[in-house]
Design an enzyme around this catalytic site. Sequence first.
Site, PDB file in Angstrom:
ATOM      1  N   GLY A  72       7.099   6.668  -2.742  1.00 33.97           N
ATOM      2  CA  GLY A  72       8.212   6.100  -2.008  1.00 33.97           C
ATOM      3  C   GLY A  72       7.928   4.639  -1.732  1.00 33.97           C
ATOM      4  N   GLN A  85       8.665  -3.260   2.501  1.00 37.70           N
ATOM      5  CA  GLN A  85       7.327  -3.291   1.908  1.00 37.70           C
ATOM      6  C   GLN A  85       7.213  -4.305   0.771  1.00 37.70           C
ATOM      7  OE1 GLN A  85       7.181   1.229   1.585  1.00 37.70           O
ATOM      8  NE2 GLN A  85       5.032   0.675   1.879  1.00 37.70           N
ATOM      9  N   CYS A  87       0.107   5.124   3.120  1.00 35.68           N
ATOM     10  CA  CYS A  87       1.155   4.126   2.918  1.00 35.68           C
ATOM     11  C   CYS A  87       0.609   2.993   2.067  1.00 35.68           C
ATOM     12  CB  CYS A  87       1.611   3.600   4.276  1.00 35.68           C
ATOM     13  SG  CYS A  87       2.901   2.349   4.195  1.00 35.68           S
ATOM     14  N   LEU A  88       1.410   2.531   1.119  1.00 37.52           N
ATOM     15  CA  LEU A  88       0.980   1.431   0.252  1.00 37.52           C
ATOM     16  C   LEU A  88       0.703   0.165   1.049  1.00 37.52           C
ATOM     17  CD1 LEU A  88       3.419   1.940  -2.763  1.00 37.52           C
ATOM     18  CD2 LEU A  88       1.031   2.687  -2.556  1.00 37.52           C
ATOM     19  N   HIS A  99       9.455   9.310   6.050  1.00 35.18           N
ATOM     20  CA  HIS A  99       8.457   8.236   6.038  1.00 35.18           C
ATOM     21  C   HIS A  99       9.101   6.909   5.629  1.00 35.18           C
ATOM     22  CE1 HIS A  99       4.292   6.622   5.169  1.00 35.18           C
ATOM     23  NE2 HIS A  99       5.038   5.787   4.469  1.00 35.18           N
ATOM     24  N   GLU A 100       9.882   6.938   4.546  1.00 32.50           N
ATOM     25  CA  GLU A 100      10.525   5.704   4.076  1.00 32.50           C
ATOM     26  C   GLU A 100      11.612   5.234   5.037  1.00 32.50           C
ATOM     27  OE1 GLU A 100       9.010   4.052   1.828  1.00 32.50           O
ATOM     28  OE2 GLU A 100       7.705   5.738   1.349  1.00 32.50           O
ATOM     29  N   HIS A 130      10.282   3.160   7.708  1.00 30.20           N
ATOM     30  CA  HIS A 130      10.043   1.761   7.316  1.00 30.20           C
ATOM     31  C   HIS A 130      11.253   0.879   7.584  1.00 30.20           C
ATOM     32  CE1 HIS A 130       6.093   1.363   5.571  1.00 30.20           C
ATOM     33  NE2 HIS A 130       6.253   2.446   4.829  1.00 30.20           N
TER      34      HIS A 130
END
Length: 191
Positions: free
Chosen positions: A45, A50, A105-106, A147-148, A151
């Site tokens: 995701g 991000q 998370c990235l 989760h996304e 963000h």
Amino acid sequence: MIYPIIPYGDPVLRKVAEDIEFGSLDLHKLADDMFETMYAANGVGLAAPQIGMAIRVFVVDGRPMNDEDDEDEDNDPSLVDFKKVFVNPTIIEETGEEWGFEEGCLSIPGVRGEVFRPEFVKIHYWNELGEEKEEVFEGLAARIIQHEYDHIEGILFTDHLNMVKKRMIKNKLTDITKGKVSVDYKMKFSR
């Protein structure tokens, strides 16, 4: 085009993202670039903040979390064909029992933690074609969406961790903000 990932500590990750006005940008190109960026970093995701854009868009592809064998009993059926683009999404409701799963998370490399989320999510959104949708997702698909979605609301998975875990990762988070991190994908650190 592969964008660099914005790391923990950058203010864009804490902004509540703004809705996109359709026609104001090329959603197909943005979605393609976001998928390419996500795949290059081995993610499932990726939200626009991000990559430095405070807009309400995220992409998901949970298929890599399942084994290639669709018949594998450990596979999550919610992830079969689960590749989507969410534009201007709104979570309508989250229901079901909360269950824990270790998230990462990235934007926060090297940090993982157990996050509890409801098992179902009902979400209203548009896809990259401008088609309006309202769907219910469950299992890991629901978790990836939640989760996304966090963000684009300026929330990170670390915000959901208990105080003990937050204290344990404090130094790692500080290192990330200073650019002291080793990853095999591009990141953009502000100096």
